[in-house]
Design a protein around this motif. Structure first.
Motif, mmCIF file in Angstrom:
data_model
loop_
_atom_site.group_PDB
_atom_site.id
_atom_site.type_symbol
_atom_site.label_atom_id
_atom_site.label_comp_id
_atom_site.label_asym_id
_atom_site.label_seq_id
_atom_site.Cartn_x
_atom_site.Cartn_y
_atom_site.Cartn_z
ATOM 1 N N ASN A 47 -25.205 137.774 -11.960
ATOM 2 C CA ASN A 47 -25.958 137.659 -10.698
ATOM 3 C C ASN A 47 -26.199 136.178 -10.355
ATOM 4 O O ASN A 47 -27.283 135.634 -10.502
ATOM 5 N N LYS A 48 -25.114 135.520 -9.860
ATOM 6 C CA LYS A 48 -25.143 134.082 -9.634
ATOM 7 C C LYS A 48 -26.212 133.654 -8.638
ATOM 8 O O LYS A 48 -26.699 132.529 -8.677
ATOM 9 N N GLU A 49 -26.575 134.589 -7.718
ATOM 10 C CA GLU A 49 -27.569 134.232 -6.700
ATOM 11 C C GLU A 49 -28.880 133.757 -7.338
ATOM 12 O O GLU A 49 -29.599 132.959 -6.744
ATOM 13 N N VAL A 108 -21.218 135.095 -17.068
ATOM 14 C CA VAL A 108 -20.247 136.183 -16.926
ATOM 15 C C VAL A 108 -19.223 135.810 -15.853
ATOM 16 O O VAL A 108 -18.051 136.158 -15.964
ATOM 17 N N ASP A 109 -19.662 135.078 -14.841
ATOM 18 C CA ASP A 109 -18.746 134.635 -13.784
ATOM 19 C C ASP A 109 -17.530 133.994 -14.473
ATOM 20 O O ASP A 109 -17.696 133.151 -15.369
ATOM 21 N N SER A 110 -16.318 134.400 -14.068
ATOM 22 C CA SER A 110 -15.132 134.007 -14.839
ATOM 23 C C SER A 110 -14.964 132.487 -14.913
ATOM 24 O O SER A 110 -14.609 131.950 -15.959
ATOM 25 N N GLU A 111 -15.264 131.785 -13.807
ATOM 26 C CA GLU A 111 -15.100 130.324 -13.793
ATOM 27 C C GLU A 111 -16.063 129.675 -14.790
ATOM 28 O O GLU A 111 -15.709 128.745 -15.504
ATOM 29 N N HIS A 112 -17.288 130.189 -14.798
ATOM 30 C CA HIS A 112 -18.320 129.570 -15.643
ATOM 31 C C HIS A 112 -18.102 129.929 -17.100
ATOM 32 O O HIS A 112 -18.388 129.130 -17.985
ATOM 33 N N MET A 170 -17.750 131.218 0.630
ATOM 34 C CA MET A 170 -19.138 130.976 0.225
ATOM 35 C C MET A 170 -19.264 131.180 -1.283
ATOM 36 O O MET A 170 -20.030 130.494 -1.952
ATOM 37 N N ASN A 171 -18.490 132.138 -1.804
ATOM 38 C CA ASN A 171 -18.549 132.404 -3.246
ATOM 39 C C ASN A 171 -18.322 131.125 -4.042
ATOM 40 O O ASN A 171 -19.020 130.869 -5.021
ATOM 41 N N LYS A 172 -17.347 130.307 -3.617
ATOM 42 C CA LYS A 172 -17.085 129.076 -4.374
ATOM 43 C C LYS A 172 -18.252 128.115 -4.224
ATOM 44 O O LYS A 172 -18.617 127.414 -5.168
ATOM 45 N N LEU A 184 -21.388 129.014 -3.840
ATOM 46 C CA LEU A 184 -22.436 129.535 -4.722
ATOM 47 C C LEU A 184 -22.120 129.144 -6.174
ATOM 48 O O LEU A 184 -23.004 128.789 -6.950
ATOM 49 N N GLU A 185 -20.836 129.164 -6.503
ATOM 50 C CA GLU A 185 -20.438 128.845 -7.882
ATOM 51 C C GLU A 185 -20.595 127.366 -8.215
ATOM 52 O O GLU A 185 -20.835 127.006 -9.364
ATOM 53 N N VAL A 186 -20.459 126.491 -7.198
ATOM 54 C CA VAL A 186 -20.715 125.064 -7.419
ATOM 55 C C VAL A 186 -22.182 124.903 -7.838
ATOM 56 O O VAL A 186 -22.505 124.220 -8.815
HETATM 57 MG MG MG Z 1 -16.271 133.721 -9.986
#
Ligand code: MG
Ligand code: NDP
Length: 385
Positions: A121-123, A147-151, A214-216, A218-220
């Protein structure tokens, strides 16, 4: 044997988590599960995994749940229910896989209780990353496993490395379904088209976030707080094959990245099993079949929300919370065909920049901003429909 509680068990991440556990019943046991509306699936899972406690958050679904709950299962409801299973003394790992700001309070409750958290839940880190960094720095560093794959890729690439040796983080992005669509055509994009992601099958909110990129953004913000790196040292790179999930560049010019198939069960399993790598039967990458990897700089004219997120991050304070709330309303409004795809970034910038900085960043101010930004965004939608 680790005991697990899953918030958002019936979602895409929740179900992938359950599948990981299904493959490793000797290592993980489920103590509690939550759904918003999907009570039938929830009860099926509860019976399959012998789960003793479940939470249903939606009021209407709760009525159905009370009538149909199988014997021997405790039923909790609402935010209190979520906080209960996020802080339960018997639970070793809390899987935070709700979508959006609704996960904020239960995840903070788990942080305060020193729980190990597998965070999808990156938010939560977008809205309150600065607040958590200021108030719960050691829990953030030691107890939150991405859990986010990038992180997960960045986390894996940093194993055994010193923070001061990191030069930058290279956050890869597939580019989403509209990587090659002309901006002039964004206006006519339908929800159905935007819900078709080329590489990943996910919940609808993150799928639209991927389409707008926007997802990217949020991931930044998520990376900023998970790894304590400055925004200027986080770079977004388009990699349409989604095999390199992200990379870390070190001060000597060396780059370490993590690769794997595009399957969320991999980062989920890593977050649950860390520091152990658990053997699994999931598919493997076939490099010869892929043939080549491509990389491009993102087109921020087409996808301005990447820059909006950097702006929110640099402004700090309540701005990322306002941006996130406006985005949640924008996505919902687009899915309900109240606004067109091209209006999403306009709405978000408009709402975010109307807020004033707060003197002290408290959780109350963050929650107040979230509520207010939603109301403002709804009004904007009504005016610009
Ligand atoms: Mg991701
Ligand atoms: P889904 O929409 O598939 O699932 C969301 C879950 O939260 C469901 O269990 C849903 O219940 C529950 N939920 C929804 N609204 C509420 C609410 N108002 N109150 C309480 N519970 C609610 O989302 P995803 O699994 O795709 O995403 C979850 C999080 O993980 C997001 O933050 C996303 O950005 C992140 N993430 C997801 C990835 C993916 O592959 N899906 C990849 C990386 C990150 P119900 O079933 O009843 O709707």
């Amino acid at each position: 044997m680790k005991t697990i509680s899953i918030l958002g068990a019936t979602g895409s991440i929740g179900m992938s988590t359950i599948d990981v556990i299904r493959h490793h019943k000797d290592k993980f046991r489920i103590k509690s599960l939550q759904t918003h509306t999907n009570t039938e699936s929830l009860f099926k899972l509860a019976v399959e995994f012998n789960v003793k406690k479940v939470v249903v958050t939606n009021e209407e679904s709760l009525v159905f749940a009370k009538k149909n709950i199988p014997d021997g299962i405790m039923l909790l409801s609402g935010k209190e229910g979520l906080i209960d299973i996020a802080t339960d003394d018997d639970v070793d790992i809390v899987v935070s896989s709700l979508v959006g700001a609704v996960g904020l309070e239960p995840t903070i409750a788990a942080i305060k209780k020193n729980k190990r958290i597998a965070l999808a839940n990156k938010e939560v880190l977008v809205i309150a990353g600065e607040y958590i960094h200021e108030n719960y720095a050691s829990e953030l560093k030691n107890n939150i496993f991405p859990v986010d794959s990038e992180h997960s890729a960045i986390f894996q690439s940093l194993q055994g490395e010193k923070k001061e040796h990191v030069e930058k983080i290279i956050l890869t992005a597939s580019g989403g379904p509209f990587l090659h669509t002309k901006k002039e055509n964004f206006k006519s994009i339908t929800p159905q088209q935007a819900l078709k992601h080329p590489n990943w099958s996910m919940g609808s909110k993150i799928t639209i976030d991927s389409a707008t990129m926007m997802n990217k953004g949020l991931e930044v913000i998520e990376a900023r707080w998970l790894f304590d790196v400055l925004p200027e040292n986080i770079e977004v790179l388009i990699h349409p094959e989604s095999i390199i999930h992200s990379m870390v560049q070190f001060v000597d010019g060396s780059i370490i990245g993590q690769m794997g198939i595009a399957d969320m069960r991999l980062p989920i399993q890593y977050a649950l099993g860390y520091p152990t790598r658990i053997k699994n039967p999931f598919p493997r990458v076939d490099f010869a079949k892929i043939g080549s990897f491509n990389f491009f700089t993102p087109d921020t004219y087409k996808f301005p929300l990447i820059n909006t997120a950097y702006k929110a991050l640099k402004m700090g304070n309540i701005y990322p919370a306002a941006m996130n709330a406006a985005n949640e309303i924008a996505v919902e409004s687009f899915l309900n065909k109240k606004i067109t795809f091209d209006k999403i970034p306009i709405l978000i910038e408009n709402i975010m920049l109307n807020f004033e900085q707060k003197e002290k960043l408290t959780l109350e101010e963050i929650i107040k901003t979230d509520t207010q930004a939603r109301l403002e965004a709804i009004k904007w939608v009504q005016k610009n429909q």
